[in-house]
Scaffold this motif. Structure first.
Motif, PDB file in Angstrom:
ATOM      1  N   GLN A 172     102.260 -14.806   9.318  1.00 15.55           N
ATOM      2  CA  GLN A 172     101.091 -14.466   8.516  1.00 15.55           C
ATOM      3  C   GLN A 172     100.400 -13.217   9.051  1.00 15.55           C
ATOM      4  O   GLN A 172      99.925 -12.381   8.275  1.00 15.55           O
ATOM      5  CB  GLN A 172     100.105 -15.634   8.501  1.00 15.55           C
ATOM      6  N   GLU A 173     100.351 -13.070  10.370  1.00 15.70           N
ATOM      7  CA  GLU A 173      99.762 -11.869  10.971  1.00 15.70           C
ATOM      8  C   GLU A 173     100.498 -10.620  10.491  1.00 15.70           C
ATOM      9  O   GLU A 173      99.873  -9.607  10.166  1.00 15.70           O
ATOM     10  CB  GLU A 173      99.827 -11.938  12.495  1.00 15.70           C
ATOM     11  N   ILE A 174     101.819 -10.700  10.448  1.00 18.85           N
ATOM     12  CA  ILE A 174     102.616  -9.559  10.001  1.00 18.85           C
ATOM     13  C   ILE A 174     102.358  -9.277   8.523  1.00 18.85           C
ATOM     14  O   ILE A 174     102.121  -8.139   8.125  1.00 18.85           O
ATOM     15  CB  ILE A 174     104.117  -9.799  10.254  1.00 18.85           C
ATOM     16  N   LEU A 175     102.369 -10.327   7.721  1.00 14.60           N
ATOM     17  CA  LEU A 175     102.151 -10.154   6.281  1.00 14.60           C
ATOM     18  C   LEU A 175     100.757  -9.609   5.981  1.00 14.60           C
ATOM     19  O   LEU A 175     100.577  -8.855   5.024  1.00 14.60           O
ATOM     20  CB  LEU A 175     102.375 -11.482   5.550  1.00 14.60           C
TER      21      LEU A 175
ATOM     22  N   VAL B  68      99.026 -20.567   2.513  1.00 19.90           N
ATOM     23  CA  VAL B  68      98.756 -20.351   1.088  1.00 19.90           C
ATOM     24  C   VAL B  68      97.800 -19.177   0.856  1.00 19.90           C
ATOM     25  O   VAL B  68      98.099 -18.309   0.023  1.00 19.90           O
ATOM     26  CB  VAL B  68      98.263 -21.648   0.414  1.00 19.90           C
ATOM     27  N   PRO B  69      96.671 -19.080   1.561  1.00 16.51           N
ATOM     28  CA  PRO B  69      95.802 -17.922   1.324  1.00 16.51           C
ATOM     29  C   PRO B  69      96.500 -16.593   1.626  1.00 16.51           C
ATOM     30  O   PRO B  69      96.335 -15.610   0.891  1.00 16.51           O
ATOM     31  CB  PRO B  69      94.619 -18.145   2.273  1.00 16.51           C
ATOM     32  N   CYS B  70      97.284 -16.544   2.682  1.00 11.12           N
ATOM     33  CA  CYS B  70      98.033 -15.342   3.035  1.00 11.12           C
ATOM     34  C   CYS B  70      99.028 -15.003   1.932  1.00 11.12           C
ATOM     35  O   CYS B  70      99.146 -13.842   1.531  1.00 11.12           O
ATOM     36  CB  CYS B  70      98.754 -15.548   4.373  1.00 11.12           C
TER      37      CYS B  70
ATOM     38  N   ALA C 253     100.879 -11.720  -2.725  1.00 13.21           N
ATOM     39  CA  ALA C 253     101.188 -11.630  -4.155  1.00 13.21           C
ATOM     40  C   ALA C 253     100.212 -10.692  -4.852  1.00 13.21           C
ATOM     41  O   ALA C 253     100.619  -9.858  -5.675  1.00 13.21           O
ATOM     42  CB  ALA C 253     101.141 -13.014  -4.786  1.00 13.21           C
ATOM     43  N   GLU C 254      98.955 -10.799  -4.495  1.00 11.89           N
ATOM     44  CA  GLU C 254      97.936  -9.946  -5.096  1.00 11.89           C
ATOM     45  C   GLU C 254      98.195  -8.467  -4.781  1.00 11.89           C
ATOM     46  O   GLU C 254      98.135  -7.614  -5.668  1.00 11.89           O
ATOM     47  CB  GLU C 254      96.568 -10.384  -4.567  1.00 11.89           C
ATOM     48  N   ARG C 255      98.512  -8.168  -3.517  1.00 13.17           N
ATOM     49  CA  ARG C 255      98.823  -6.781  -3.136  1.00 13.17           C
ATOM     50  C   ARG C 255     100.066  -6.278  -3.868  1.00 13.17           C
ATOM     51  O   ARG C 255     100.128  -5.114  -4.278  1.00 13.17           O
ATOM     52  CB  ARG C 255      99.015  -6.660  -1.626  1.00 13.17           C
TER      53      ARG C 255
ATOM     54  N   LEU D  21     100.099   0.323  -9.529  1.00 14.63           N
ATOM     55  CA  LEU D  21      99.846   1.698  -9.110  1.00 14.63           C
ATOM     56  C   LEU D  21     101.131   2.510  -8.988  1.00 14.63           C
ATOM     57  O   LEU D  21     101.089   3.696  -8.714  1.00 14.63           O
ATOM     58  CB  LEU D  21      99.107   1.711  -7.762  1.00 14.63           C
ATOM     59  N   GLY D  22     102.267   1.839  -9.154  1.00 14.46           N
ATOM     60  CA  GLY D  22     103.546   2.529  -9.037  1.00 14.46           C
ATOM     61  C   GLY D  22     103.899   2.848  -7.600  1.00 14.46           C
ATOM     62  O   GLY D  22     104.613   3.794  -7.322  1.00 14.46           O
ATOM     63  N   PHE D  23     103.411   2.054  -6.682  1.00 13.60           N
ATOM     64  CA  PHE D  23     103.678   2.256  -5.257  1.00 13.60           C
ATOM     65  C   PHE D  23     105.145   1.986  -4.987  1.00 13.60           C
ATOM     66  O   PHE D  23     105.692   0.975  -5.367  1.00 13.60           O
ATOM     67  CB  PHE D  23     102.819   1.290  -4.429  1.00 13.60           C
TER      68      PHE D  23
END
Length: 115
Positions: free
Chosen positions: A62-65, A90-92, A97-99, A106-108
């Motif tokens: 999770q720290e990495i993500l 779950v929050p991570c 998913a949100e990012r 944004l087409g990143f």
């Protein structure tokens, strides 16, 4: 440590039986590899640790993500969190998913950003 970097998830129980102390150190090895941005090593160690349900593995992933690091395989880390049933992730996972949705909108393109 080097000999464990060449193992696979299938080898994890054998490695842990031969060297039980591995389970005490593998999470710190994952963090060290992440800090060095050695994503291949992070992936290897995480896949070794997952079948053993090593304490602290979920937190390290999770720290990495949640970090701003680039170049690692998010999907693999997410899959491992599911495999170890890391309910506290779950929050991570929601943030990941949100990012991803925002980056897609944004087409990143991470490959283009890396060079």
């Amino acid at each position: 440590m080097e000999s464990f970097a060449h193992g696979t998830g299938r080898d994890s129980r054998f490695i842990a039986a031969k060297c039980p102390e591995v389970t005490q150190f593998i999470v710190s090895w994952i963090r060290e590899a992440a800090q060095a941005e050695n994503w291949a090593r992070v992936d290897k160690f995480a896949n070794l640790a997952a079948p053993l349900r090593v304490p602290g593995l979920g937190g390290a992933l999770q720290e990495i993500l949640d970090s701003d690091a680039m170049g690692f395989n998010k999907e693999d880390l997410v899959e491992i969190l599911g495999e170890i049933h890391a309910l506290d992730a779950v929050p991570c996972l929601f943030r990941v998913a949100e990012r991803s949705v925002i980056e897609e909108e944004l087409g990143f393109d991470e490959d283009r950003m890396l060079g």
